[in-house]
Design a protein around this motif. Structure first.
Motif, mmCIF file in Angstrom:
data_model
loop_
_atom_site.group_PDB
_atom_site.id
_atom_site.type_symbol
_atom_site.label_atom_id
_atom_site.label_comp_id
_atom_site.label_asym_id
_atom_site.label_seq_id
_atom_site.Cartn_x
_atom_site.Cartn_y
_atom_site.Cartn_z
ATOM 1 N N LYS A 102 11.944 4.639 -3.999
ATOM 2 C CA LYS A 102 11.408 4.418 -2.651
ATOM 3 C C LYS A 102 11.442 5.708 -1.831
ATOM 4 O O LYS A 102 10.529 5.965 -1.028
ATOM 5 C CB LYS A 102 12.200 3.319 -1.953
ATOM 6 C CG LYS A 102 11.954 1.929 -2.535
ATOM 7 C CD LYS A 102 12.667 0.846 -1.739
ATOM 8 C CE LYS A 102 12.339 -0.534 -2.311
ATOM 9 N NZ LYS A 102 13.001 -1.623 -1.550
ATOM 10 N N LYS A 109 4.173 10.096 0.750
ATOM 11 C CA LYS A 109 3.171 9.458 1.609
ATOM 12 C C LYS A 109 3.134 10.084 2.996
ATOM 13 O O LYS A 109 2.057 10.367 3.542
ATOM 14 C CB LYS A 109 3.483 7.956 1.719
ATOM 15 C CG LYS A 109 2.623 7.197 2.731
ATOM 16 C CD LYS A 109 1.187 7.082 2.288
ATOM 17 C CE LYS A 109 0.384 6.210 3.247
ATOM 18 N NZ LYS A 109 -1.037 6.117 2.838
ATOM 19 N N GLU A 123 6.655 0.539 11.208
ATOM 20 C CA GLU A 123 6.172 -0.534 10.337
ATOM 21 C C GLU A 123 5.368 0.028 9.158
ATOM 22 O O GLU A 123 5.315 -0.587 8.082
ATOM 23 C CB GLU A 123 5.320 -1.530 11.130
ATOM 24 C CG GLU A 123 4.057 -0.963 11.758
ATOM 25 C CD GLU A 123 4.319 -0.242 13.075
ATOM 26 O OE1 GLU A 123 3.345 0.275 13.650
ATOM 27 O OE2 GLU A 123 5.489 -0.207 13.516
ATOM 28 N N ALA A 126 7.862 0.852 6.577
ATOM 29 C CA ALA A 126 8.369 -0.388 5.993
ATOM 30 C C ALA A 126 7.384 -0.960 4.982
ATOM 31 O O ALA A 126 7.768 -1.400 3.892
ATOM 32 C CB ALA A 126 8.650 -1.403 7.096
ATOM 33 N N LYS A 127 6.120 -0.948 5.313
ATOM 34 C CA LYS A 127 5.099 -1.503 4.434
ATOM 35 C C LYS A 127 4.947 -0.673 3.164
ATOM 36 O O LYS A 127 4.873 -1.216 2.058
ATOM 37 C CB LYS A 127 3.769 -1.575 5.181
ATOM 38 C CG LYS A 127 2.643 -2.189 4.359
ATOM 39 C CD LYS A 127 1.351 -2.269 5.177
ATOM 40 C CE LYS A 127 0.222 -2.871 4.342
ATOM 41 N NZ LYS A 127 -1.044 -2.937 5.122
ATOM 42 N N THR A 128 4.893 0.643 3.329
ATOM 43 C CA THR A 128 4.681 1.528 2.181
ATOM 44 C C THR A 128 5.831 1.440 1.181
ATOM 45 O O THR A 128 5.617 1.383 -0.031
ATOM 46 C CB THR A 128 4.524 2.987 2.660
ATOM 47 O OG1 THR A 128 3.386 3.075 3.522
ATOM 48 C CG2 THR A 128 4.359 3.933 1.480
ATOM 49 N N ALA A 129 7.063 1.435 1.712
ATOM 50 C CA ALA A 129 8.235 1.451 0.828
ATOM 51 C C ALA A 129 8.770 0.056 0.533
ATOM 52 O O ALA A 129 9.790 -0.069 -0.165
ATOM 53 C CB ALA A 129 9.336 2.300 1.448
ATOM 54 N N LYS A 130 8.093 -0.991 1.085
ATOM 55 C CA LYS A 130 8.536 -2.371 0.895
ATOM 56 C C LYS A 130 9.971 -2.557 1.376
ATOM 57 O O LYS A 130 10.844 -3.072 0.670
ATOM 58 C CB LYS A 130 8.393 -2.789 -0.563
ATOM 59 C CG LYS A 130 6.949 -2.769 -1.058
ATOM 60 C CD LYS A 130 6.831 -3.196 -2.505
ATOM 61 C CE LYS A 130 5.363 -3.148 -2.972
ATOM 62 N NZ LYS A 130 5.223 -3.528 -4.400
ATOM 63 N N LEU A 131 10.191 -2.090 2.622
ATOM 64 C CA LEU A 131 11.501 -2.213 3.260
ATOM 65 C C LEU A 131 11.411 -3.196 4.415
ATOM 66 O O LEU A 131 10.343 -3.389 5.004
ATOM 67 C CB LEU A 131 11.969 -0.851 3.809
ATOM 68 C CG LEU A 131 12.314 0.244 2.799
ATOM 69 C CD1 LEU A 131 12.491 1.571 3.522
ATOM 70 C CD2 LEU A 131 13.581 -0.113 2.037
ATOM 71 N N SER A 132 12.547 -3.781 4.759
ATOM 72 C CA SER A 132 12.582 -4.614 5.956
ATOM 73 C C SER A 132 12.587 -3.716 7.186
ATOM 74 O O SER A 132 12.966 -2.538 7.117
ATOM 75 C CB SER A 132 13.843 -5.485 5.953
ATOM 76 O OG SER A 132 14.999 -4.684 6.119
#
Length: 744
Positions: A102, A109, A123, A126-132
């Motif tokens: 990640k 990116k 956000e 968060a979306k790119t790395a699939k994080l909360s």
């Protein structure tokens, strides 16, 4: 034009055009701003020409140089390093939930826009790395804590420095570190403990430092001197030092030796290193070690002077006979020597009655209303001395009032005692001996130095006990008889010094034997399996030993199937499962084992801040979610913060090297003696190992290895100044006495 923030601090952005003066703590120069204005600046920064920077501060009027910009802080105006950002995110201990994969996705990116996205569009991260979003907010909070230094931190991280190593540099040099490292990356040799020269050299090469750069040669020379100290030597011969440096520097020039010699001479002239002449040889060392050796030699020169508390009229023979009538001849001579001289040495093998002799000295002093203080290098040795002698004893460091940074005792505040007795002198290196004698007024305090010259020398530089005995610079008595009460274990241990290994002893009334010899394992793996089976089925079940507190495995080396590293991994797994049903997680081969609650551990370096000395063993009592730990050392809880550099000095202690166990004793010692370690074998190593046992010694290995270890004589030929200075002193004394006799 400068921008002003809410606190009235101005910001200038531009490129350093001219440097009038630059040092680690102060620089002055001229900045060409982005508006193409020329601004004179000065402040506690390190400035380099052509460097893009952001300066923060205010205008001042200098009485000599006029109007200039006073710099309060500086940042490098750099784009974030993508590789460094990825390593930073993946390895920061306080950034949770972002591993290498990640971290790489985020760095690639967002790159140089990472800071803007983190602040304005979290956000997207968060979306790119699939994080909360909570994880990204925690990341933002951590980033803000070091915002001023983040560009430098990520730049450093790109060179594969750990988070701890990076923060060490940042804490000392702040944003100046980038410029300092670009000028001289080898400052890391002295600033980051445990970072090897080869590793720093690799980083320097990536930074573009040429192989022939003077800073690299300087660092290589110092590395060779430090390696000599790590081996116990106090000096390196001049020509040999050039050879060693030439070997590790591997410069691609024909005149490499000449370049090294030129820089070595400059280091000597500048006082970074010292050079002294002995017997036609030139010896190079650190200046402090040479000074300490001269100071110690001067103190020892007066060792044969009378004890300040007794005179010729005192009937010392009667005093000793009265307080200790059962002493043998050698012990009696030792007590009389201690009472008669300013400095004296008592040495002897285990079982020769050294501690009983010390008890007699203290009783004689008490009889005369004189105060005696006892000390030893380690807490365990001090406690053992205290229990036998019957008066309080302390570690040498505690006696000298060391608080982690400074000593409260010294020449102006000496130890207040009529006599100081120091046990386990074989463990005392030159720096500690020097510090001790700095705190003793020899006009008022006598000193008795006690040790076993058959044991291994100290871990640090020097060999004080051996040098004193070899040169006879001070009155010395060797206790050479085993006392009747010594027992089979002591007798068998001393037999090792004659090249003998006694056979397994008879069964004692307790059901144990005090001496086991298991010598049929020519294969190391067979010996390892047998050792693990001892812990699994024998040592507690049949012999009644507490596997953690009573039993200690000792081995000559750290490497191989019978080395400490591999044995500690196996023993941690076995004992955690056997004693508490804890399944030890799989270990990353590239990292050392993780500590678990109840693990047996050891301190591997003096930590004065925590008050824990090298060689002290303890038990892990608590491990926090953040990695913080509480370890019980000598019955006292010691808290260690998460990610602290202090954790680097803690290691598993189920298996220890013989050297590491000096000064300690254990009810049961399992000592590994195998032909695979024959290059390290000698009888003093074996003797030191088995004399760590208080009740039972188990020798485990192969017959050839044991015989070789016992029969191999080995004199530790350390390169010490005292061995030369004290011989010279002794020769001068003989000449003076001869001249005195002739003149009569």
């Amino acid at each position: 034009m400068p921008r002003e923030n809410a606190d009235g601090v101005l910001t200038l952005r531009g490129v350093v055009d001219v440097v009038f003066f630059a040092g680690p703590q102060f620089s002055a120069g001229r900045l060409l701003t982005t508006d193409e204005e020329s601004v004179t600046f000065a402040g506690r920064i390190y400035a380099r020409k052509d460097e893009p920077v952001v300066l923060k501060g205010n205008w001042t009027q200098h009485p000599k140089f006029g109007r200039q910009f006073h710099v309060e802080s500086m940042e490098y105006d750099l784009d974030l390093d993508v590789e460094g950002l990825a390593r930073y995110l993946a390895n920061h201990p306080d950034i949770k939930g972002i591993g290498p994969v990640k971290a790489k996705v985020i760095a690639e990116k967002f790159g140089g826009d990472f800071e803007r996205f983190l602040s304005e569009e979290p956000e997207a991260i968060a979306k790119t790395a699939k994080l909360s979003m909570d994880a990204v907010k925690r990341l933002r909070d951590e980033w803000q804590k070091t915002r001023e230094y983040n560009k430098v931190i990520t730049w450093l991280a790109a060179f594969e420095l750990t988070h701890h190593q990076v923060t060490t540099l940042i804490e000392k040099y702040r944003n100046n570190v980038l410029g300092l490292l670009q000028d001289d990356p080898y400052i890391m040799v002295r600033e980051i403990r445990g970072l090897a020269f080869k590793r720093i050299d690799k980083i320097a090469r990536r930074m573009g430092t040429p192989k022939e750069h003077p800073n690299r040669i300087r660092a290589g020379i110092l590395q060779c001197v430090e390696e000599a100290y790590d081996q116990g030597d106090c000096w390196v011969e001049y020509e040999e030092l050039i050879d060693r440096a030439n070997t590790i520097l591997v410069m691609d020039v024909l005149d490499s030796r000449e370049r090294i010699e030129k820089i070595l001479d400059a280091q000597i002239d500048g006082g970074t290193l010292a050079c002294s002449s002995h017997g036609g040889r030139f010896l190079v060392s650190r200046p402090d070690i040479l000074r300490m050796a001269h100071d110690l030699a001067a103190a020892f020169m007066g060792g044969s002077k009378p004890n300040p508390h007794f005179c010729e009229e005192d009937d010392l023979d009667e005093l000793v006979s009265r307080v200790a009538p059962t002493l043998n001849d050698a012990q009696q001579r030792a007590v009389l020597s201690a009472l008669s001289h300013r400095i004296s040495v008592i040495s002897g093998a285990g079982g020769s009655g050294k501690t009983y002799t010390v008890s007699a000295i203290t009783r004689a002093m008490e009889e005369c209303d004189l105060q005696t203080i006892l000390a030893a290098p380690t807490g365990k040795a001090a406690k053992r001395m205290e229990e036998v002698v019957g008066i309080e004893a302390s570690t040498i460091h505690r006696l000298l009032g060391f608080d982690g940074k400074t000593y409260s005792r010294g020449p102006d505040n000496p130890i207040e005692a009529d006599m100081v007795i120091v046990d386990e002198l074989s463990m005392v290196d030159v720096p500690l001996a020097w510090q001790l004698f700095q705190c003793i007024d020899l006009e008022n305090t006598a000193v008795v130095l006690v040790g076993d010259h058959n044991q291994l020398p100290p871990i640090g530089p020097g060999n004080v006990l051996r040098d004193l005995i070899d040169t006879q610079a001070v009155p010395t008595v060797i206790l050479d008889k085993v006392v009747r009460q010594a027992g089979v274990l002591k007798e068998n241990s001393i037999a090792v010094l004659k090249g003998e290994i006694k056979e397994t002893s008879e069964v004692e009334p307790s059901g144990r034997r005090v001496w086991y010899v298991v010598d049929q394992f020519t294969d190391q793996m067979d010996a390892q399996r047998f050792l693990l089976d001892l812990f699994r089925n024998v040592l507690n079940e049949r012999l009644g030993f507490d596997l953690l507190r009573d039993v200690q495995v000792l081995t000559p080396t750290n490497k191989g199937p019978l080395g400490t590293k591999e044995l500690n991994i196996h023993l941690q797994k076995l004992l955690q499962e056997k004693l508490w049903g804890v399944e030890v997680p799989m270990r990353d081969p590239c990292h050392r084992p993780k500590f678990l609650v109840r693990d047996k551990v050891i301190q591997t370096r003096n930590n004065y801040k925590l008050g824990v000395m090298n060689g002290t063993t303890g038990f892990v009592r608590y491990i926090g979610d953040d990695g913080s730990m509480t370890i019980e050392f000598d019955g006292e809880p010691v808290d260690i913060e998460a990610c602290s550099m202090d954790l680097q000095d803690i290691g598993l202690a189920y298996a220890l090297t013989t050297h590491r166990a000096q000064g300690s004793e254990f009810p049961c010692v399992v000592f590994l003696v195998h032909k695979a370690h024959s290059f390290m074998h000698h009888r003093n190593l074996l003797y030191t190992g088995v004399t760590r046992a208080q009740e039972t010694a188990i020798l485990l290995g192969d017959r050839w290895g044991m015989r070789n270890c016992a029969q191999k004589r080995h004199q530790e030929n350390r390169k010490t100044f005292l061995s030369q200075l004290l011989v010279k002193t002794s020769e001068e004394t003989v000449r003076e006495l001869a001249h005195s006799v002739a003149s009569r």
